[in-house]
Design a protein around this motif. Structure first.
Motif, mmCIF file in Angstrom:
data_model
loop_
_atom_site.group_PDB
_atom_site.id
_atom_site.type_symbol
_atom_site.label_atom_id
_atom_site.label_comp_id
_atom_site.label_asym_id
_atom_site.label_seq_id
_atom_site.Cartn_x
_atom_site.Cartn_y
_atom_site.Cartn_z
ATOM 1 N N ILE A 333 40.747 43.448 37.820
ATOM 2 C CA ILE A 333 41.653 43.207 38.937
ATOM 3 C C ILE A 333 41.092 43.748 40.245
ATOM 4 O O ILE A 333 41.407 43.259 41.332
ATOM 5 N N LYS A 334 40.199 44.718 40.163
ATOM 6 C CA LYS A 334 39.625 45.323 41.367
ATOM 7 C C LYS A 334 38.573 44.429 42.027
ATOM 8 O O LYS A 334 38.149 44.704 43.154
ATOM 9 N N VAL A 338 39.287 36.963 41.148
ATOM 10 C CA VAL A 338 39.744 37.172 39.778
ATOM 11 C C VAL A 338 40.121 35.824 39.183
ATOM 12 O O VAL A 338 40.868 35.046 39.803
ATOM 13 N N TYR A 343 44.879 37.091 35.051
ATOM 14 C CA TYR A 343 46.263 37.416 35.423
ATOM 15 C C TYR A 343 47.237 37.018 34.312
ATOM 16 O O TYR A 343 48.138 37.787 33.938
ATOM 17 N N TYR A 362 51.757 39.825 37.652
ATOM 18 C CA TYR A 362 50.606 39.015 37.252
ATOM 19 C C TYR A 362 51.004 37.587 36.875
ATOM 20 O O TYR A 362 50.189 36.667 37.017
#
Length: 420
Positions: A333-334, A338, A343, A362
């Motif tokens: 997620i960082k 993404v 998610y 998410y």
């Protein structure tokens, strides 16, 4: 017998000390024509230093002979001395009889340096000078083949065939055409040419491409035979194993597919794709413990491979190992970009572990990418119902039913909420 001939005989016999002495005598006493032939022979045998010395001796006697410069440039390229090669080539002027050859050598030099635009410029200039020269056509064909411009390569290979060349510079033209057609997705044409390749040119690469092409054409039995014969003759050809396993999988012969992959792993034990493919095959055999072993190993070998991460994540979701799935995916997620599947998979695990705020976060993050996915929309609807989020339910239900109008249970639910 000339000294040059004696030297070559001594080299063939492994008498290197005698050959060294005879070489000096050849340079002093043999005719210039004999020395030129000697230089060519030495180059062909890989004695580059001696070939270079012979050409330099001749260049001292014939300073206007540019063919010697192009030959010296070729040797310099082989030895990795590209600046020296450029120096020789710069001395060959456009009005020289050797200029065409110098362009081909220069193209080779720039190709080794991956300066492909300059390579093409040199080859195109050579083509302008000699459009019907087979060596130029072959050089262009090989260049376009190297850089993946297969349609252009096909055009030049066909020119060679029209001129009567079925092979050139120890390259089978039918094989090259087969490879080009296969790489451009024209598999019927590819197979036609690959089957024309002469036995002496039936390399492992050609046989592998033939098997691949047969598989693309759903000639599964033929592909299996081609690839099994290849492995029998060359069991270290690692690329054959995953394709053969794929062929067995098409026949739903998953036990044999797994055995094939395991044989491949014995040859290439650090190939994460083989472990990933092994896990996919094992999924059909119901051995979850072995599947997890393969997925862990694939992820260990290439921890940044998103395809493998998601394959592993889907397995963990299926096993309801949500804590492991969160641990696997949360670090992603960082990142700046993404994959929306990350998610969605996180949302599922957070929902099942009753971390509802994160699950909702998410689900919403994944939603823009899955507006046309009925499975996702149904999960989102179930989540919002569980959370009592009636505000979003109506548009979600309408979106879902536009995709699956035959789902009467969801239609009843929509009617219920519209009445409410």
């Amino acid at each position: 017998m000339t000294y040059s001939e004696q030297m070559l005989d001594q080299l063939q016999a492994g008498e290197l000390t005698n050959a060294k002495r005879t070489f000096r005598q050849a340079l002093d006493h043999d005719s210039d024509d004999m020395l030129f032939s000697l230089a060519e022979e030495l180059y062909g045998l890989g004695f580059l230093r001696q070939a270079r010395r012979t050409y330099l001796t001749l260049l001292q006697r014939y300073p206007d002979e540019d063919e010697l410069r192009t030959n010296l440039a070729t040797i310099a390229i082989d030895e990795g001395h590209n600046d020296e090669a450029l120096s020789y080539l710069a001395q060959v002027k456009p009005d020289s009889p050797a200029y065409l050859e110098s362009l081909l050598v220069a193209a080779d030099l720039y190709q080794t340096e991956e300066e492909f635009e300059v390579t093409e410029q040199k080859l195109k200039e050579a083509e302008q000078l000699a459009p019907d020269e087979p060596a130029v056509q072959f050089a262009l064909a090989e260049f376009y083949y190297l850089v993946g411009r297969f349609d252009d390569a096909i055009d030049y290979y066909f020119r060679l065939i029209k001129n009567g060349y079925t092979e050139f510079a120890k390259v089978d033209i039918a094989g090259r055409l087969g490879m080009c057609y296969a790489q451009s997705g024209q598999f019927k044409q590819a197979l036609g040419y690959l089957k024309q390749v002469k036995p002496d040119y039936q390399t492992s690469d050609i046989r592998f491409q033939t098997g691949m092409t047969q598989l693309h054409l759903d000639q599964v039995d033929a592909a299996i035979k081609t690839l099994e014969d290849l492995i029998k003759d060359d069991d270290q050809y690692a690329s054959a194993y995953p394709v053969l396993a794929q062929a067995f999988s098409k026949q739903r012969n998953y036990p044999q597919a797994l055995r094939t992959i395991q044989e491949g792993l014995a040859v290439d034990q650090y190939n994460e794709q083989l472990y990933s493919q092994a896990a996919a095959i094992v999924s059909h055999l119901g051995n979850h413990q072995l599947m997890e072993k393969y997925l862990k190993k694939a992820h260990e070998l290439d921890p940044d491979n998103l395809t493998i991460i998601l394959q592993y994540s889907n397995f963990l979701l299926h096993q309801h190992d949500d804590q492991a799935n969160i641990k696997l995916l949360a670090p992603l997620i960082k990142e700046d970009e993404v994959d929306p599947q990350v998610y969605w998979n996180l949302a599922r695990s957070y929902q099942r572990t009753e971390q509802f705020d994160l699950a909702g976060k998410y689900f919403r993050a994944a939603a823009p990418s899955y507006q046309d996915d009925p499975t996702f929309l149904k999960e989102l609807i179930d989540f919002d119902r569980e959370m009592g989020n009636t505000q979003d339910l109506l548009p979600e239900l309408r979106r879902y039913l536009a995709l699956v109008p035959t789902d009467t249970a969801m239609q009843d639910l929509l009617d219920e909420y519209e009445e409410y």
